[in-house]
Design an enzyme around this catalytic site. Structure first.
Site, short mmCIF file in Angstrom:
data_model
loop_
_atom_site.label_atom_id
_atom_site.label_comp_id
_atom_site.label_asym_id
_atom_site.label_seq_id
_atom_site.Cartn_x
_atom_site.Cartn_y
_atom_site.Cartn_z
N ASP A 390 0.31 -1.11 -0.17
CA ASP A 390 0.33 -0.26 -0.17
C ASP A 390 1.29 0.94 -0.34
O ASP A 390 1.53 1.72 1.55
CB ASP A 390 -0.51 -0.10 1.71
N ASP A 407 -2.07 9.38 -10.43
CA ASP A 407 -2.25 8.44 -11.45
C ASP A 407 -0.29 8.03 -12.18
O ASP A 407 -0.43 6.92 -12.03
CB ASP A 407 -2.44 8.28 -12.91
N GLU A 434 -5.14 2.50 -4.29
CA GLU A 434 -3.05 2.68 -4.18
C GLU A 434 -2.87 1.27 -3.66
O GLU A 434 -1.65 1.51 -3.66
CB GLU A 434 -2.81 3.77 -3.30
#
Length: 514
Positions: A390, A407, A434
């Site tokens: 993460d 992004d 994410e």
């Protein structure tokens, strides 16, 4: 008297033969065109179904799972050492700080309420004192738990109007129960449906259509157009047909196809609605190209038939002339041409498969591929290790540098991971938002931590375009010991959560990792 014999005629056999060829060609062309039209429709059903699945799993489910995870952790905290009572009734300033820290972790939550069993409450952001706030009684709100129940699941309210903001909302809540079994109160997260719906505007659908989330009664709870919230968008008759986990159905009354994915908690359905006219226009365009190709081929056959009829008569006259004159210097020449074209677009089919298993933004495999691959390993009882990765402070990255930079961060973190794992024939998956997942097969169990550490260092040492941007990630790693998948994911997620608590930018092993 002239003598005429049909046995000496070239014209009739040639015309009959070409008529048979042309009729057969037309029948085959019609059959292939109709078959391809059906195949095109089925292909677009699969594409739209995959889009709905990805919309549900990669967006909606990831948000709900994140909120549920944080809610569970927070409830555990408030249930111990009478933390709830202290913060609601004694140290309200500290309680407000704790609730605001929780809210900062969840961009899709507009407010948090914490209430004890007697009706004393604390809300973040803070409620200003007024005559209206003095009349507020949390015990009559739909999220208040008056009696403890033995349940580990969060619960969701039906849509209702928030007392303070007067905006429609939905709340996810859990009772706060001590380890001794005493009900201390309720913790509730009030969802910001407008913010959640705004993200849907950025979704790009494969064909023109409308996507939204509804409750089981057909009323909208998430929609790119916030004015549509809580309006009935799907009839009860049509909702009754959506009985499986995911699929599609057709509404003859409205002329729309409905592609859906159902959740159990909450009882919501992600729906992608596409007009049958849109699908018909797309398939008509595809089949028209094929039909024009067949029509052109038919014209060529007719022209060659006419040419062959003319040429055969010329040959016959040349033969007769040669018999009469004895000159054979100019021998007749017959030329025949046959053109047949069948178009098979295998590349498109491969693109369909790739869209179904690869995340478009990062180039990693997607959640569907993860579920399929890990199920195959468990079915064959093959040892493996699972890592959940993460990106640290990703919300702050989005808020500071914008979603486009976010992004770019996702894409480059994924690229670093692929460069490390792909040479070892190890797949990297986008698990949601994410978060990434890596499945290490049996031959890489001993090197799994080292490979993850190499990926972590490459990301941490990477130079970004934004001078002040520094990206790291935290990860949890655990080996499968034949326990259920949910238990394995829970233990790895626990290790990831501890890595976050210990300062982030690190990898922690599960307690059962060999």
């Amino acid at each position: 008297m002239p003598v005429h014999s049909r046995k000496l005629s070239f014209t009739t056999p040639i015309l009959v033969s070409f008529a048979g060829i042309l009729i057969g060609f037309v029948l085959i062309a019609v059959f292939i065109t109709l078959t391809q039209r059906k195949d095109f429709v089925e292909d677009y059903h699969k594409i739209n179904g995959n889009f709905t699945h990805n919309l549900a799993v990669n967006y909606t489910e990831s948000i709900l799972r994140e909120n549920d995870h944080i809610l569970g952790r927070a409830v555990t905290f408030f249930s111990r050492n009478d933390q709830l009572g202290n913060m609601v009734n004694i140290d309200r300033e500290k309680g407000l700080q704790v609730l605001m820290q929780l809210q900062n972790l969840m961009p899709n939550v507009s407010a948090i309420s914490l209430a004890d069993s007697q009706g004393n409450y604390l809300r973040a952001p803070e409620v200003l004192a007024s005559d209206s706030s003095k009349l507020f009684d949390p015990r009559i709100r739909p999220w208040f738990v008056g009696q403890a129940q033995a349940s580990t699941l969060s619960r969701y309210t039906s849509p209702y109007t928030d007392y303070f903001t007067h905006h429609p909302t939905i709340t996810i809540y859990r009772p706060v129960i001590t380890p001794e079994g005493r009900l201390k109160g309720t913790l509730a997260f009030h969802l910001d449906l407008t913010a959640m719906g705004y993200t849907l505007r950025q979704m790009v659908s494969p064909v023109q259509g409308e996507f939204f989330v509804v409750e089981r009664d057909g009323k909208v709870v998430l929609h790119p157009d916030t004015s549509a919230l809580f309006k009935p968008y799907v009839s009860e008759e049509l909702m009754a047909k959506m009985t499986s986990g995911e699929g599609h159905t057709y509404d003859r009354k409205t002329g729309y196809w409905y592609y859906y994915y159902a959740f159990t908690n909450p009882d919501w359905l992600v729906i992608y609605r596409v007009s049958n006219t849109t699908l018909t226009d797309i398939t008509r365009h595809e089949t028209n190209i094929v039909s024009w190709g067949f029509a052109l081929a038919a014209i060529v056959i007719i022209l060659f038939g006419l040419y062959l009829r003319h040429a055969s008569r010329t040959v016959l006259m040349n033969i007769i002339n040669a018999i009469k004159t004895g000159e054979v210097n100019q021998a007749p020449r017959l030329e025949a041409m046959l053109s047949k074209a069948i178009l098979k677009n295998k590349e498109r089919e491969r693109d369909y498969v790739r869209q179904a298993t690869v995340d478009a933004l990062t180039g990693c495999k997607n959640r569907r591929a993860f579920d399929s691959d890990i199920a195959a390993l468990m079915k064959e009882h093959q040892p493996f290790a699972l890592a959940l990765v993460d990106i640290d402070n990703f919300k702050s990255i989005n808020d500071t540098w914008g979603h486009l930079s976010g992004d770019i961060v996702l894409r480059n973190v994924a690229r670093e991971g692929i460069q490390v794992m792909q040479p070892q024939h190890i797949s990297v998956y986008r698990y949601g938002g994410e978060e990434f997942a890596v499945v290490f097969p049996a031959e890489h169990l001993e090197t799994a931590f080292g490979l993850l550490e190499e990926w972590r260092l490459q990301v941490a040492e990477r130079t970004w375009r934004e001078e002040a941007l520094h990206v790291t990630f935290s990860a949890g790693l655990g080996e499968w010991h034949f326990e259920p998948l949910e238990q394995l994911i829970g233990s790895v997620d626990e290790a990831l959560y501890k890595a976050k608590q210990q300062g982030k930018n690190r990898i922690l092993l599960t307690s059962t990792h060999a």
